[in-house]
Design a protein around this motif. Sequence first.
Motif, PDB file in Angstrom:
ATOM      1  N   VAL A  23       1.056  -1.027   0.100  1.00 49.52           N
ATOM      2  CA  VAL A  23       0.000   0.180   0.015  1.00 49.52           C
ATOM      3  C   VAL A  23       1.124   1.315  -0.001  1.00 49.52           C
ATOM      4  N   ILE A  24       0.754   2.072  -0.989  1.00 42.96           N
ATOM      5  CA  ILE A  24       1.556   3.433  -1.004  1.00 42.96           C
ATOM      6  C   ILE A  24       1.179   4.124   0.037  1.00 42.96           C
ATOM      7  N   ILE A  25       2.059   4.664   0.650  1.00 42.08           N
ATOM      8  CA  ILE A  25       2.062   5.735   1.671  1.00 42.08           C
ATOM      9  C   ILE A  25       2.492   7.300   1.266  1.00 42.08           C
ATOM     10  N   ALA A  26       1.660   8.231   1.514  1.00 38.20           N
ATOM     11  CA  ALA A  26       2.260   9.576   1.344  1.00 38.20           C
ATOM     12  C   ALA A  26       1.586  10.419   2.616  1.00 38.20           C
ATOM     13  N   ASN A  27       2.313  10.619   3.490  1.00 37.06           N
ATOM     14  CA  ASN A  27       1.909  11.618   4.568  1.00 37.06           C
ATOM     15  C   ASN A  27       3.028  12.416   5.126  1.00 37.06           C
ATOM     16  N   LYS A  28       3.018  12.974   6.186  1.00 36.43           N
ATOM     17  CA  LYS A  28       3.985  14.124   6.594  1.00 36.43           C
ATOM     18  C   LYS A  28       5.604  13.354   6.751  1.00 36.43           C
ATOM     19  N   THR A  29       5.428  12.239   7.073  1.00 38.10           N
ATOM     20  CA  THR A  29       6.703  11.239   7.282  1.00 38.10           C
ATOM     21  C   THR A  29       7.241  10.830   5.965  1.00 38.10           C
ATOM     22  N   TYR A  30       6.349  10.383   5.207  1.00 38.04           N
ATOM     23  CA  TYR A  30       6.706   9.588   3.761  1.00 38.04           C
ATOM     24  C   TYR A  30       6.394  10.596   2.852  1.00 38.04           C
ATOM     25  N   SER A  31       7.279  10.799   1.966  1.00 39.51           N
ATOM     26  CA  SER A  31       7.092  11.654   0.754  1.00 39.51           C
ATOM     27  C   SER A  31       7.389  11.061  -0.589  1.00 39.51           C
ATOM     28  N   LEU A  32       6.931  11.473  -1.529  1.00 44.06           N
ATOM     29  CA  LEU A  32       7.011  11.152  -2.923  1.00 44.06           C
ATOM     30  C   LEU A  32       8.210  11.817  -3.657  1.00 44.06           C
ATOM     31  N   PRO A  33       8.550  11.372  -4.754  1.00 48.44           N
ATOM     32  CA  PRO A  33       9.669  11.838  -5.610  1.00 48.44           C
ATOM     33  C   PRO A  33       8.969  12.928  -6.425  1.00 48.44           C
ATOM     34  N   GLU A  34       9.582  13.990  -6.764  1.00 49.50           N
ATOM     35  CA  GLU A  34       9.122  15.145  -7.690  1.00 49.50           C
ATOM     36  C   GLU A  34       8.577  14.673  -9.097  1.00 49.50           C
ATOM     37  N   ASP A  35       8.892  13.590  -9.586  1.00 45.03           N
ATOM     38  CA  ASP A  35       8.525  13.170 -10.771  1.00 45.03           C
ATOM     39  C   ASP A  35       7.524  12.058 -10.680  1.00 45.03           C
ATOM     40  N   PHE A  36       7.165  11.676  -9.627  1.00 38.75           N
ATOM     41  CA  PHE A  36       6.093  10.513  -9.162  1.00 38.75           C
ATOM     42  C   PHE A  36       4.786  11.117  -9.748  1.00 38.75           C
TER      43      PHE A  36
END
Length: 208
Positions: A45-58
């Motif tokens: 499960v993909i996680i994006a929150n304040k702790t875990y970020s995504l790369p700019e080009d994602f």
Amino acid sequence: MIYARIKSCKKLDDGSVIRSPSGSTVTAETKKIENIDGVTYIDGVIIANKTYSLPEDFGDGLDSEALEAFEIMSSDAAEEDLWMEIISGFRSYYTQAVTYQSFCNDRGTEEADRVSARPGHSEHQTGLAMDINSTWFTFADTAEGKWLKQNCWKYGFIIRYPEGKEDITGYQYESWHIRYVGRELAKTLHESGETLEEYFGIDSVYRE
Ligand SMILES: [Zn+2]
């Protein structure tokens, strides 16, 4: 790849079952964190929150499975004379940078962080999050808002930032923001009342 055991996991070495503090029975399991090309997945499960970020080009748009689930959900809702539309779906890193900056300019950084994500940290960049109908607090009291809260799990969605969980998710209650996680996990979270952070035993805090 990084494999980690998360501290809230209820794993015992013999694989037996223990009871959580609330008294509900949980089965022993170990959750797997992976970092693939800068993107964090827990049990896939993909996680994006304040702790875990995504790369700019994602990311390059809404996930097709999530969109299909929304279309089925909204057509079922329409049969009850309820109307739903996606007012914000995928947002790129750069779009988010502009959005966040405008919140900062209007309200200051501290308030901006409660209501908006820093670029790379927005769940909208995953292509799995959608804002439905409005981003006004009054959405929660509309027929659509109530229906969404009761029924979205049946279609694989969760209300990602629920009421009373601000300290856990890092965001105030957003009745309009849904996140696609698939029907199995959505049902599990609906039944337990847990956020993704609680379920996976992670936090949502900016480190910098
Ligand atoms: Zn949103």
